[in-house]
Motif scaffolding. Structure first.
Motif, mmCIF file in Angstrom:
data_model
loop_
_atom_site.group_PDB
_atom_site.id
_atom_site.type_symbol
_atom_site.label_atom_id
_atom_site.label_comp_id
_atom_site.label_asym_id
_atom_site.label_seq_id
_atom_site.Cartn_x
_atom_site.Cartn_y
_atom_site.Cartn_z
ATOM 1 N N MET A 1 43.690 12.013 13.569
ATOM 2 C CA MET A 1 42.439 12.811 13.451
ATOM 3 C C MET A 1 41.689 12.361 12.209
ATOM 4 S SD MET A 1 41.339 15.727 15.186
ATOM 5 C CE MET A 1 42.783 16.737 15.521
ATOM 6 N N PRO A 2 40.844 11.388 12.320
ATOM 7 C CA PRO A 2 40.331 10.738 11.101
ATOM 8 C C PRO A 2 39.094 11.373 10.484
ATOM 9 C CG PRO A 2 39.724 9.476 13.033
ATOM 10 C CD PRO A 2 40.426 10.705 13.532
ATOM 11 N N TYR A 3 38.553 12.453 11.061
ATOM 12 C CA TYR A 3 37.337 13.047 10.481
ATOM 13 C C TYR A 3 37.532 14.535 10.269
ATOM 14 C CZ TYR A 3 35.341 8.718 12.266
ATOM 15 O OH TYR A 3 35.102 7.404 12.558
ATOM 16 N N TRP A 4 36.954 15.042 9.174
ATOM 17 C CA TRP A 4 37.151 16.430 8.769
ATOM 18 C C TRP A 4 35.857 17.015 8.240
ATOM 19 C CZ3 TRP A 4 41.931 17.880 10.052
ATOM 20 C CH2 TRP A 4 42.898 16.860 10.182
ATOM 21 N N LEU A 5 35.768 18.354 8.348
ATOM 22 C CA LEU A 5 34.710 19.066 7.633
ATOM 23 C C LEU A 5 35.394 19.968 6.615
ATOM 24 C CD1 LEU A 5 31.483 20.651 8.844
ATOM 25 C CD2 LEU A 5 33.124 22.130 7.665
ATOM 26 N N MET A 6 34.913 19.896 5.384
ATOM 27 C CA MET A 6 35.513 20.697 4.314
ATOM 28 C C MET A 6 34.433 21.526 3.649
ATOM 29 S SD MET A 6 38.194 17.795 2.874
ATOM 30 C CE MET A 6 39.300 18.850 1.932
ATOM 31 N N LYS A 7 34.703 22.842 3.545
ATOM 32 C CA LYS A 7 33.720 23.776 2.985
ATOM 33 C C LYS A 7 33.950 23.958 1.496
ATOM 34 C CE LYS A 7 33.516 26.719 7.106
ATOM 35 N NZ LYS A 7 33.857 28.080 7.601
ATOM 36 N N SER A 8 32.852 23.936 0.755
ATOM 37 C CA SER A 8 32.905 24.248 -0.669
ATOM 38 C C SER A 8 31.732 25.137 -1.003
ATOM 39 C CB SER A 8 32.827 22.956 -1.492
ATOM 40 O OG SER A 8 32.955 23.243 -2.871
ATOM 41 N N GLU A 9 31.959 26.088 -1.882
ATOM 42 C CA GLU A 9 30.838 26.883 -2.351
ATOM 43 C C GLU A 9 30.160 26.096 -3.461
ATOM 44 O OE1 GLU A 9 31.837 30.918 -3.241
ATOM 45 O OE2 GLU A 9 33.153 31.116 -1.491
ATOM 46 N N PRO A 10 28.882 25.763 -3.278
ATOM 47 C CA PRO A 10 28.221 24.888 -4.266
ATOM 48 C C PRO A 10 28.166 25.490 -5.665
ATOM 49 C CG PRO A 10 26.653 25.728 -2.634
ATOM 50 C CD PRO A 10 28.011 26.085 -2.143
ATOM 51 N N TYR A 34 46.879 28.851 5.475
ATOM 52 C CA TYR A 34 47.956 27.953 5.896
ATOM 53 C C TYR A 34 47.483 26.868 6.858
ATOM 54 C CZ TYR A 34 51.169 31.152 3.601
ATOM 55 O OH TYR A 34 51.822 31.891 2.661
ATOM 56 N N GLN A 35 46.603 27.228 7.759
ATOM 57 C CA GLN A 35 46.145 26.233 8.732
ATOM 58 C C GLN A 35 45.382 25.104 8.035
ATOM 59 O OE1 GLN A 35 44.087 28.085 11.991
ATOM 60 N NE2 GLN A 35 43.923 26.181 13.148
ATOM 61 N N ARG A 41 48.172 18.660 4.435
ATOM 62 C CA ARG A 41 49.546 18.219 4.201
ATOM 63 C C ARG A 41 50.065 17.274 5.286
ATOM 64 N NH1 ARG A 41 53.846 22.826 4.813
ATOM 65 N NH2 ARG A 41 53.355 22.290 6.984
ATOM 66 N N ASP A 42 49.691 17.580 6.544
ATOM 67 C CA ASP A 42 50.350 16.907 7.668
ATOM 68 C C ASP A 42 49.500 15.857 8.366
ATOM 69 O OD1 ASP A 42 52.379 18.735 7.148
ATOM 70 O OD2 ASP A 42 51.684 20.149 8.672
ATOM 71 N N GLN A 43 48.201 15.960 8.248
ATOM 72 C CA GLN A 43 47.359 15.114 9.091
ATOM 73 C C GLN A 43 46.385 14.212 8.343
ATOM 74 O OE1 GLN A 43 46.762 18.519 12.430
ATOM 75 N NE2 GLN A 43 45.972 16.517 12.951
ATOM 76 N N MET A 44 45.965 14.613 7.146
ATOM 77 C CA MET A 44 44.974 13.784 6.457
ATOM 78 C C MET A 44 45.599 12.486 5.986
ATOM 79 S SD MET A 44 42.543 16.126 4.133
ATOM 80 C CE MET A 44 41.382 17.247 4.923
ATOM 81 N N GLN A 45 44.783 11.445 6.092
ATOM 82 C CA GLN A 45 45.194 10.133 5.601
ATOM 83 C C GLN A 45 44.133 9.655 4.613
ATOM 84 O OE1 GLN A 45 48.027 8.444 6.725
ATOM 85 N NE2 GLN A 45 48.558 10.229 7.976
ATOM 86 N N VAL A 46 44.565 8.896 3.640
ATOM 87 C CA VAL A 46 43.610 8.293 2.716
ATOM 88 C C VAL A 46 42.598 7.478 3.519
ATOM 89 C CG1 VAL A 46 43.333 6.597 0.858
ATOM 90 C CG2 VAL A 46 45.227 8.233 0.785
ATOM 91 N N GLY A 47 41.323 7.703 3.208
ATOM 92 C CA GLY A 47 40.265 6.991 3.923
ATOM 93 C C GLY A 47 39.621 7.787 5.042
ATOM 94 N N ASP A 48 40.214 8.911 5.441
ATOM 95 C CA ASP A 48 39.592 9.758 6.463
ATOM 96 C C ASP A 48 38.204 10.205 6.003
ATOM 97 O OD1 ASP A 48 41.869 9.594 8.018
ATOM 98 O OD2 ASP A 48 42.396 11.727 7.881
ATOM 99 N N ILE A 98 48.522 23.042 -1.686
ATOM 100 C CA ILE A 98 48.343 21.647 -2.057
ATOM 101 C C ILE A 98 46.869 21.263 -2.154
ATOM 102 C CG2 ILE A 98 50.531 20.975 -0.984
ATOM 103 C CD1 ILE A 98 48.621 19.639 1.156
ATOM 104 N N SER A 99 46.665 20.133 -2.822
ATOM 105 C CA SER A 99 45.334 19.544 -2.945
ATOM 106 C C SER A 99 45.369 18.124 -2.392
ATOM 107 C CB SER A 99 44.921 19.458 -4.421
ATOM 108 O OG SER A 99 44.709 20.728 -4.983
ATOM 109 N N VAL A 100 44.209 17.601 -2.084
ATOM 110 C CA VAL A 100 44.031 16.159 -1.962
ATOM 111 C C VAL A 100 42.828 15.806 -2.835
ATOM 112 C CG1 VAL A 100 44.939 16.020 0.399
ATOM 113 C CG2 VAL A 100 42.481 16.290 0.024
ATOM 114 N N ASP A 101 42.712 14.532 -3.202
ATOM 115 C CA ASP A 101 41.513 14.090 -3.893
ATOM 116 C C ASP A 101 40.450 13.720 -2.874
ATOM 117 O OD1 ASP A 101 42.688 14.473 -6.345
ATOM 118 O OD2 ASP A 101 43.210 12.357 -6.637
#
Length: 155
Positions: A1-10, A34-35, A41-48, A98-101
């Motif tokens: 699953m190489p694409y994601w949407l991530m929400k941040s409060e500006p 948790y989801q 934790r389980d699906q993101m890969q560097v470069g997604d 957990i975090s990712v960069d």
DNA sequence: GCCAACGTTGGC
DNA sequence: GCCAACGTTGGC
């Protein structure tokens, strides 16, 4: 699953904040669902690819394109007893969150949520489903390409 | 500020 | 394991 949407409060971390950060990279902290955590934790890969979405603001929408820049590691904010993301049940030996960069890649035209709702090709996006509140959600390649085209459109 | 929808907690 | 109560998210 190489694409994601991530929400941040500006008000907390905006896309411009990421562009201004060293290496245009920040730690994605504060996920307490948790989801969403499991996606990192389980699906993101560097470069997604990441659609960087601004939520809880005057005009919510996609503010830019980013990418996953690290594997998962413990979110430091869970151990900070003075911070709002503190989790008393988490320990460095047994972290819960957990975090990712995340590295900013491209800022184009801002794509408001209201516009996204009007694009038929996006109607199945997790973000747009009734009651959806996931802070991290998967995006299909078709949705990704549609949104990229809008972001890169000339005014 | 309102409120619908969702996730989590805790008594039983 | 059920489910009511509560807290949170997030658009409007």
């Amino acid at each position: 699953m190489p694409y994601w949407l991530m929400k941040s409060e500006p008000d907390e971390v905006s896309f411009d904040d990421v562009l201004a950060a060293p290496e245009q990279t920040v730690a994605w902290f504060g996920v307490r669902n948790y989801q969403a955590r499991n996606f990192m934790r389980d699906q993101m890969q560097v470069g997604d690819g990441i659609l960087f979405y601004h939520s809880s603001c005057a005009v919510p929408g996609v503010a830019g394109i980013a990418e996953v820049a690290s594997g998962p590691y413990p979110d430091a904010t869970q151990f900070d007893s003075a911070g709002k993301y503190f989790d008393p049940q988490a320990t460095p030996a047994q972290p819960r969150w957990i975090s990712v960069d995340v590295r900013a890649k491209e800022k184009g035209r801002y794509l408001p949520l209201s516009d996204m709702r009007a694009i038929p090709a996006l109607e199945d996006m997790v973000l747009l489903q009734k009651g959806s509140r996931l802070s991290i959600s998967p995006v299909t390649s078709g949705q990704w390409n549609t949104i990229l085209a809008f972001i890169r459109e000339q005014r």
